[in-house]
Design a protein around this motif. Structure first.
Motif, PDB file in Angstrom:
ATOM      1  N   LYS A 360       0.834  -1.202   0.000  1.00 23.48           N
ATOM      2  CA  LYS A 360       0.000   0.000   0.000  1.00 23.48           C
ATOM      3  C   LYS A 360       0.869   1.251   0.000  1.00 23.48           C
ATOM      4  CE  LYS A 360      -1.342   1.438   3.980  1.00 23.48           C
ATOM      5  NZ  LYS A 360      -1.985   1.367   5.304  1.00 23.48           N
ATOM      6  N   TYR A 430       6.517   9.089   4.487  1.00 23.89           N
ATOM      7  CA  TYR A 430       6.164   8.527   5.790  1.00 23.89           C
ATOM      8  C   TYR A 430       5.753   7.065   5.640  1.00 23.89           C
ATOM      9  CZ  TYR A 430       3.531   7.215   9.823  1.00 23.89           C
ATOM     10  OH  TYR A 430       3.086   6.515  10.904  1.00 23.89           O
ATOM     11  N   ALA A 434       7.633   4.048   7.420  1.00 26.02           N
ATOM     12  CA  ALA A 434       6.918   3.307   8.460  1.00 26.02           C
ATOM     13  C   ALA A 434       6.886   1.824   8.112  1.00 26.02           C
ATOM     14  CB  ALA A 434       5.494   3.855   8.612  1.00 26.02           C
ATOM     15  N   LEU A 437      10.319   0.312   8.893  1.00 27.10           N
ATOM     16  CA  LEU A 437      10.576   0.112  10.329  1.00 27.10           C
ATOM     17  C   LEU A 437       9.725  -1.034  10.859  1.00 27.10           C
ATOM     18  CD1 LEU A 437      10.981   3.542  12.106  1.00 27.10           C
ATOM     19  CD2 LEU A 437      12.675   1.807  11.638  1.00 27.10           C
ATOM     20  N   GLU A 438       8.502  -1.086  10.376  1.00 25.67           N
ATOM     21  CA  GLU A 438       7.587  -2.132  10.828  1.00 25.67           C
ATOM     22  C   GLU A 438       8.154  -3.504  10.501  1.00 25.67           C
ATOM     23  OE1 GLU A 438       3.852  -2.552  12.608  1.00 25.67           O
ATOM     24  OE2 GLU A 438       3.841  -0.849  11.249  1.00 25.67           O
ATOM     25  N   THR A 441      11.028  -4.687  12.717  1.00 30.47           N
ATOM     26  CA  THR A 441      10.777  -5.088  14.104  1.00 30.47           C
ATOM     27  C   THR A 441      10.118  -6.459  14.195  1.00 30.47           C
ATOM     28  OG1 THR A 441       8.681  -3.936  14.008  1.00 30.47           O
ATOM     29  CG2 THR A 441      10.512  -2.737  14.964  1.00 30.47           C
ATOM     30  N   VAL A 455      16.359   3.449   7.265  1.00 22.58           N
ATOM     31  CA  VAL A 455      15.453   4.585   7.393  1.00 22.58           C
ATOM     32  C   VAL A 455      16.233   5.837   7.808  1.00 22.58           C
ATOM     33  CG1 VAL A 455      13.485   5.507   8.640  1.00 22.58           C
ATOM     34  CG2 VAL A 455      13.445   3.160   7.845  1.00 22.58           C
ATOM     35  N   VAL A 459      16.356   9.370   5.946  1.00 21.01           N
ATOM     36  CA  VAL A 459      16.031  10.734   6.388  1.00 21.01           C
ATOM     37  C   VAL A 459      17.214  11.668   6.189  1.00 21.01           C
ATOM     38  CG1 VAL A 459      14.237  10.043   8.014  1.00 21.01           C
ATOM     39  CG2 VAL A 459      16.561  10.345   8.838  1.00 21.01           C
ATOM     40  N   LEU A 517      -5.088   6.802  -0.120  1.00 22.27           N
ATOM     41  CA  LEU A 517      -4.640   5.663   0.690  1.00 22.27           C
ATOM     42  C   LEU A 517      -5.691   4.563   0.741  1.00 22.27           C
ATOM     43  CD1 LEU A 517      -2.880   7.023   3.874  1.00 22.27           C
ATOM     44  CD2 LEU A 517      -2.010   5.316   2.302  1.00 22.27           C
TER      45      LEU A 517
ATOM     46  N   PHE B  71      -3.272   5.024   8.692  1.00 23.17           N
ATOM     47  CA  PHE B  71      -2.050   5.139   9.493  1.00 23.17           C
ATOM     48  C   PHE B  71      -2.355   5.190  10.985  1.00 23.17           C
ATOM     49  CE2 PHE B  71       0.078   7.683   5.841  1.00 23.17           C
ATOM     50  CZ  PHE B  71       0.330   6.507   5.172  1.00 23.17           C
ATOM     51  N   LEU B 190      10.982  12.298  13.042  1.00 21.39           N
ATOM     52  CA  LEU B 190      10.030  11.474  12.287  1.00 21.39           C
ATOM     53  C   LEU B 190      10.352   9.990  12.474  1.00 21.39           C
ATOM     54  CD1 LEU B 190       7.715  11.217  10.251  1.00 21.39           C
ATOM     55  CD2 LEU B 190       9.388  11.401   8.426  1.00 21.39           C
ATOM     56  N   VAL B 191      11.639   9.660  12.396  1.00 17.52           N
ATOM     57  CA  VAL B 191      12.021   8.258  12.598  1.00 17.52           C
ATOM     58  C   VAL B 191      11.580   7.806  13.983  1.00 17.52           C
ATOM     59  CG1 VAL B 191      13.935   6.630  12.656  1.00 17.52           C
ATOM     60  CG2 VAL B 191      13.988   8.520  11.061  1.00 17.52           C
ATOM     61  N   ILE B 194       7.782   7.288  14.110  1.00 14.56           N
ATOM     62  CA  ILE B 194       7.387   6.000  13.525  1.00 14.56           C
ATOM     63  C   ILE B 194       7.790   4.869  14.470  1.00 14.56           C
ATOM     64  CG2 ILE B 194       7.585   4.466  11.549  1.00 14.56           C
ATOM     65  CD1 ILE B 194       8.467   6.855   9.886  1.00 14.56           C
ATOM     66  N   TYR B 197       5.407   4.464  17.281  1.00 12.95           N
ATOM     67  CA  TYR B 197       4.165   3.826  16.825  1.00 12.95           C
ATOM     68  C   TYR B 197       4.365   2.323  16.675  1.00 12.95           C
ATOM     69  CZ  TYR B 197       0.233   2.853  13.654  1.00 12.95           C
ATOM     70  OH  TYR B 197      -0.897   2.350  13.070  1.00 12.95           O
ATOM     71  N   VAL B 198       5.469   1.957  16.027  1.00 14.36           N
ATOM     72  CA  VAL B 198       5.702   0.542  15.721  1.00 14.36           C
ATOM     73  C   VAL B 198       5.988  -0.247  16.995  1.00 14.36           C
ATOM     74  CG1 VAL B 198       7.305  -1.025  14.594  1.00 14.36           C
ATOM     75  CG2 VAL B 198       6.479   0.972  13.369  1.00 14.36           C
ATOM     76  N   VAL B 199       6.857   0.313  17.830  1.00 17.55           N
ATOM     77  CA  VAL B 199       7.263  -0.439  19.016  1.00 17.55           C
ATOM     78  C   VAL B 199       6.116  -0.542  20.017  1.00 17.55           C
ATOM     79  CG1 VAL B 199       8.873  -0.510  20.935  1.00 17.55           C
ATOM     80  CG2 VAL B 199       9.663   0.173  18.689  1.00 17.55           C
ATOM     81  N   PHE B 205      -1.547   7.149  17.610  1.00 17.84           N
ATOM     82  CA  PHE B 205      -0.538   8.147  17.935  1.00 17.84           C
ATOM     83  C   PHE B 205      -0.995   9.024  19.096  1.00 17.84           C
ATOM     84  CE2 PHE B 205       0.728   7.249  13.549  1.00 17.84           C
ATOM     85  CZ  PHE B 205       2.103   7.210  13.670  1.00 17.84           C
TER      86      PHE B 205
END
Lengths: 530, 518
Positions: A360, A430, A434, A437-438, A441, A455, A459, A517, B71, B190-191, B194, B197-199, B205
């Motif tokens: 997406k 973004y 995201a 990073l997702e 993890t 990432v 940046v 989106l 999001f 920003l990192v 994110i 949010y992920v962790v 948010f």
């Protein structure tokens, strides 16, 4: 083989958009052959626009009716799944606006075969009444058809055919600029030679993989990998060569060298088409090959793409700083963005839901980046010197005072490229960051913390990139205009429409990204057909 | 659901569109509309603030709308005490800045008729100002961290154009430096956003839900770093402060007030709200290095300020020193120090705003920002000199003026902090007290060189403040003196939310001496 001939089943409904585009392209060739010169443009323009719009309507129809196919079409040669349809829709919208730009007077040479500066050229010029080559229209349609075919190919051979159908018209189109013809022809030649070389790599890679898997179908290759030895040299070499061919098309480092030359030399509307449509198509193909075909090899290709992505982002944004030509700068910016998109390609994981999220993100990014890019190039076509477009950045000084609306629009596009919040570009960036990073993890992810590292590289590259985007804004708004500044062409209706649509999308999606989106989400939710 | 905050944010942006769409040649109307809109926002904020209950819920006037469900982002707004006073600060400063910038875009002429800045688009300037007001309200009101980030970054753009298009000779260099520094910090943040949010894995948010969501100490440190660097650049803290003197000196005086008075506060506000509450363990682990940086900022800013020859750069360096105090107060982990820091954010906005504007009026009369070009202004323009002196004294935290209360609270709170490493904190308080002396040097010396002594030749033609200029400075001076003697209304609002912060950080809280220092 039992010897009996089996008639192929073709899903005409699913393939209708493709058929419309190719049909119109062939009619266009016939028009070139039989219609009188003064009528050609009058026939081509509505034909091209209507066929693109019609194909788009057919794509919409499939989506609205909920007839998105879940199995490969045309005997396993094509996959018209959700992501394909989304990418088709995006490519068709982008082509439509690019055709509006192409339609504008004066971008194309009257006779490409005439030696620049010769009497032949003058003669051709006089005969064409400023219309230039009308072959441009069918060529564009063939290229668009190739772009549609490329990301929807379900086997490597089909993909190769699509690659050629897409590329050959583009090689030609690049050489058709009316101004600075030598530069344009040089660009065409370079693009052709390098492109042919990369196609050869792709084909050779396909052969190697066929040697390993015994099939060219993408899911077949994936299954062969699950069953066989995934360290087979045939597979690894084949995969590397395939990668070279694909990465060349998206302009990822170290295969990025053609981009600035070609983008600079090509007629600007064609540059816009390449920078938007071709990039979208090529990313579709990259996704399909890496996610579907090499899905079982991802612990193998992900580290390679990690390096390529990091390199692409850094090379693109650092080299852009040194550019003094607006189209070259946008070319390097496009390289940097290809790097950001590759970050998204890397964001795979074991769970389908997360993969859909990453998909997406990439689809969204492609859509919003493509439309902003076309808008930016449309503005470039309007800033002119006596000898053609005023490409040199110093000529843009003080534009904000002479044409505040135009400069403001361009500044907004640049801010979107830089990824400033409340523009569409920010949400694209973004989304891929995201997703990356997702995926990093997830338990058992081979790259883990390396994804976070990528990432951060991303940046930092964004910050570097912001510098050169902002530099153009400084030139336009904070510098005094030169006394003999470039003229601002009175835009045609088509160009105005292109710029207005791009601006609206960039602003609108920036304020309410859910609009696009949501669609991308739906398209990605079913993932690729396997 | 309360409509107050969305309305407050909508009014300026609607005003901005109206101003931008006005026909050519209606510059005067554009100014009047901007002033009216900003006054309307001020009144609305006043009415809203009157309904704020210090003893009530932490976040009040809460409103939440789905914005980007894909999001997990909501348009979530709400204010606690600290956010409320900072919004109040912003909406008070905007009309003052509008009035102060009345002729800034008209093209400034020096007394001898030479053009200092050429005529520029008045409508653009004032619509940028209103857009900025929306974003300033939004950034303090956001309870969704993503929304906070969006405003945090987006507000750079109007300020960038205000500096770059309307500033002094070096404006484009200063504007780019400002933008790139802030953008770089923002991208690191920003990192971290994110990552948070992920962790946390909560698919949201919203700040209240994310408090305490990150337990892993290592992860806390990484994320804290991402947020803190962004805020430290914004605040700005030594050694990432170098953009501020350039930006503040080149910006038109009105924009400089908002830059230093409000935009930079986002940094210290973010430290207090986000760094401490979301990552308490990391905040405690990093207290000592941050306190050292803060003390360096306090002393370094003050010393460098003494050496400046340009008034606006001087004021910018004094702000670096003051921001050091605020950061020190935030990380001293005691309620007195933190309340002091929050109060300091407001008082610094008024005091430095007044000083920038008074200096701006002075500069507008002579066309030079250099202290050496002035002298003896007091004899020709006594009202201007008087305001300049009061603003200056507020800058050096004279007792009886508002900054004194907050500076004193920060120092007392830091000195007596019960937090881990209290000895070092006490030492930090003692060292930073030196800055009080240095402050007297940089302010009084500047006042002396510009206002007193023999009247310089070009100064003789100076006119005193006109009615508009008095209207600009008088409210600020009234606030400075008023809150100097009676800070209780502000403290009453600030204290409960600071207590809440400390509870979330799990630091034992001591009782707050009400109206400390008086």
């Amino acid at each position: 083989m039992n010897g009996a001939f089996e008639a192929p089943t073709i899903e005409y409904g699913a393939l209708a958009p493709l058929l419309v585009i190719f049909g119109a392209a062939i009619i266009g060739v016939l028009v070139e052959a039989f219609a009188p010169r003064y009528l050609r443009k009058a026939i081509h323009v509505p034909l091209t626009l209507l066929s693109v719009a019609g194909a788009f309507a057919l794509v919409l129809l499939q989506v609205v009716r909920g007839q998105v196919s879940t199995a490969p079409s045309a005997m396993g040669a094509l996959a018209v799944d959700g992501p394909s349809l989304f990418i088709w829709g995006v490519i068709l919208v982008l082509s439509f606006v690019c055709v509006l730009l192409i339609n504008d007077e004066g971008h194309f040479v009257a006779s490409a075969a005439a030696v620049p500066g010769s009497s032949d050229e003058e003669e051709a010029e006089a005969e064409s009444h400023g219309v230039g080559h009308t072959e441009v229209y069918p060529l564009v349609l063939f290229a668009v058809g190739g772009m549609l075919l490329f990301p929807a190919s379900h086997d490597l051979l089909m993909m190769f055919v699509a690659l050629e159908v897409m590329s050959l018209p583009l090689y030609l189109l690049c050489g058709l600029a009316r101004r600075r013809r030598l530069l344009s022809q040089e660009a065409s030649m370079k693009y052709f030679l390098l492109g042919a070389f990369s196609s050869a790599f792709f084909l050779y890679g396909t052969a190697m993989i066929y040697g390993f898997a015994g099939t060219v179908s993408l899911p077949g290759i994936n299954q062969a990998m699950a069953a066989g030895n995934s360290l087979d040299p045939l597979l690894l070499i084949g995969f590397a060569m395939l990668g070279v061919g694909l990465l060349f098309k998206i302009g990822a480092a170290p295969f990025q060298a053609w981009k600035p030359d070609v983008y600079q030399g090509a007629p600007t509307p064609i540059t816009a088409l390449m920078a938007s449509g071709t990039l979208v198509a090529a990313f579709g193909a990259v996704l399909r090959v890496f996610w579907v075909g090499l899905g079982n090899l991802d612990w193998n290709w992900r580290p390679v793409i990690w390096v390529v992505a990091a390199l692409t982002m850094i090379v693109g944004s650092i080299l852009a700083i040194t550019q003094t030509e607006i189209k070259r700068m946008l070319a390097y910016s496009s390289i940097a963005h290809a790097g950001f998109l590759l970050v998204g390609v890397l964001a795979t994981s074991a769970s389908p839901a997360r993969n859909a999220d990453s998909l997406k993100a990439i689809l969204f990014y492609l859509a919003v980046y493509g439309i902003t890019t076309v808008g930016a190039f449309a503005v470039v076509t309007l800033i002119r010197d006596p000898g053609g477009e005023a490409g040199h950045l110093s000529r843009w000084a003080g534009l904000g005072k002479r044409a505040p609306m135009l400069a403001g629009t361009f500044a907004f596009f640049l801010l979107a490229f830089a990824g400033i919040p409340l523009t569409s570009g920010f949400f694209g960036k973004y989304a891929v960051f995201a997703a990356a990073l997702e995926s990093g993890t997830q338990a058992g992810d081979g790259l883990g913390g390396w994804m976070a590292g990528l990432v951060v590289v991303g940046v930092i590259a964004s910050a570097i990139a912001a510098f050169f985007y902002v530099r153009v804004i400084v030139l336009m708004f904070f510098s005094e205009p030169a006394a003999d500044g470039p003229s601002i062409a009175v835009p045609s209706m088509g160009t105005v429409a292109v710029i207005a649509v791009s601006l609206l999308v960039t602003v609108g999606v920036g304020l309410y990204p859910e609009s696009v989106l949501g669609i991308a989400n739906q398209a990605a939710s079913s993932l690729f057909i396997r | 659901m309360s409509p107050w905050l969305p309305i407050l944010m909508a009014v300026p942006v609607v005003g901005a569109i109206v101003v931008a769409l006005l026909p050519k040649g209606s510059d005067k109307l554009a100014k009047q509309v901007t002033l009216l809109v900003s006054l309307l926002v001020l009144v609305l904020t006043g009415v809203m603030a009157a309904g704020f209950k210090p003893s009530g819920e932490r976040f009040q006037f809460v409103a939440e709308y789905n914005w980007i469900p894909s999001f997990g982002v909501k348009f979530g707004v709400g204010v606690d005490g600290v956010a409320l006073v900072l919004i109040a600060l912003s909406v008070v400063l905007v009309p003052i800045v509008v009035l102060a910038s009345w002729h800034d875009a008209d093209g400034v002429k020096a007394a001898d008729g030479t053009l200092i800045t050429p005529k520029r688009s008045v409508k653009t300037y004032f619509s940028l100002l209103l857009v900025l007001e929306t974003m300033m309200i939004g950034v303090f009101a956001a309870t969704d961290i993503f929304l906070f980030y969006v405003f945090f970054e987006a507000m750079l753009i109007p300020m960038y154009f205000m500096i770059g298009s309307y500033g002094g000779a070096q404006r484009s260099y200063a504007a780019v430096k400002f933008l790139l520094y802030s953008l770089f910090g923002g991208l690191l943040m920003l990192v971290a956003v994110i990552g948070l949010y992920v962790v946390a894995g909560k698919q949201t948010f919203m700040f209240p839900e994310l408090v305490g969501a990150i337990q892993d100490p290592t992860m806390q440190k990484w994320l804290f770093g991402g947020f803190f660097i962004a805020f430290a650049i914004k605040a700005p803290l030594w050694p990432v402060h170098t953009w501020l003197p350039d930006a503040a000196a080149q910006a038109p005086a009105g924009a400089a007030v908002l830059l230093v008075g409000v935009l930079d506060k986002v940094g210290t506000f973010g430290m207090l709200r986000f760094c401490l509450e979301l990552f308490p363990d990391a905040a405690k682990a990093f207290t000592m290095p941050i306190v050292v940086l803060a003390v360096i900022s306090i002393i370094y800013g003050a010393i460098v300020a003494i050496g400046q020859t340009d008034m606006k750069r001087l004021i910018a360096y004094t702000s670096i020193s003051h921001f050091g105090f605020i950061v020190l107060g935030v990380f001293a982990m005691s309620s007195v120090a933190q309340s002091g820091a929050a109060l300091y954010m407001v008082n610094h906005g008024f005091a430095t705003g007044a000083l920038f504007l008074a200096a701006g009026f002075l500069i507008a009369r002579r066309g030079s920002p250099f202290i050496g070009d002035y002298g003896g202004v007091q004899k020709v323009a006594p009202v201007l000199a008087g305001f300049f002196l009061i603003a200056g004294l507020a800058g050096l935290s004279l007792p009886g003026l508002s900054s004194f209360v907050s500076e004193f609270m920060v120092m007392i709170g830091t000195y007596s902090s019960q937090a881990h490493g209290s000895g070092a904190l006490a030492a930090a308080a003692v060292v930073s007290a030196v800055a009080v002396v240095l402050a007297a040097v940089y302010i009084l010396w500047m006042v002396q060189r510009t206002m007193n002594g023999p009247t310089a030749e070009p100064v003789k033609a100076f006119k005193d403040l006109n009615a508009r200029e008095i209207w600009v400075l008088a409210p600020l001076v009234a606030l400075i003196i008023g809150f100097g003697f009676f800070p209780k209304p502000l403290l009453d609002v600030i204290n409960p939310s600071v207590q809440q912060t400390l509870t979330n950080v799990q630091v034992p809280t001591s009782t707050i001496a009400e109206g400390t220092g008086q």
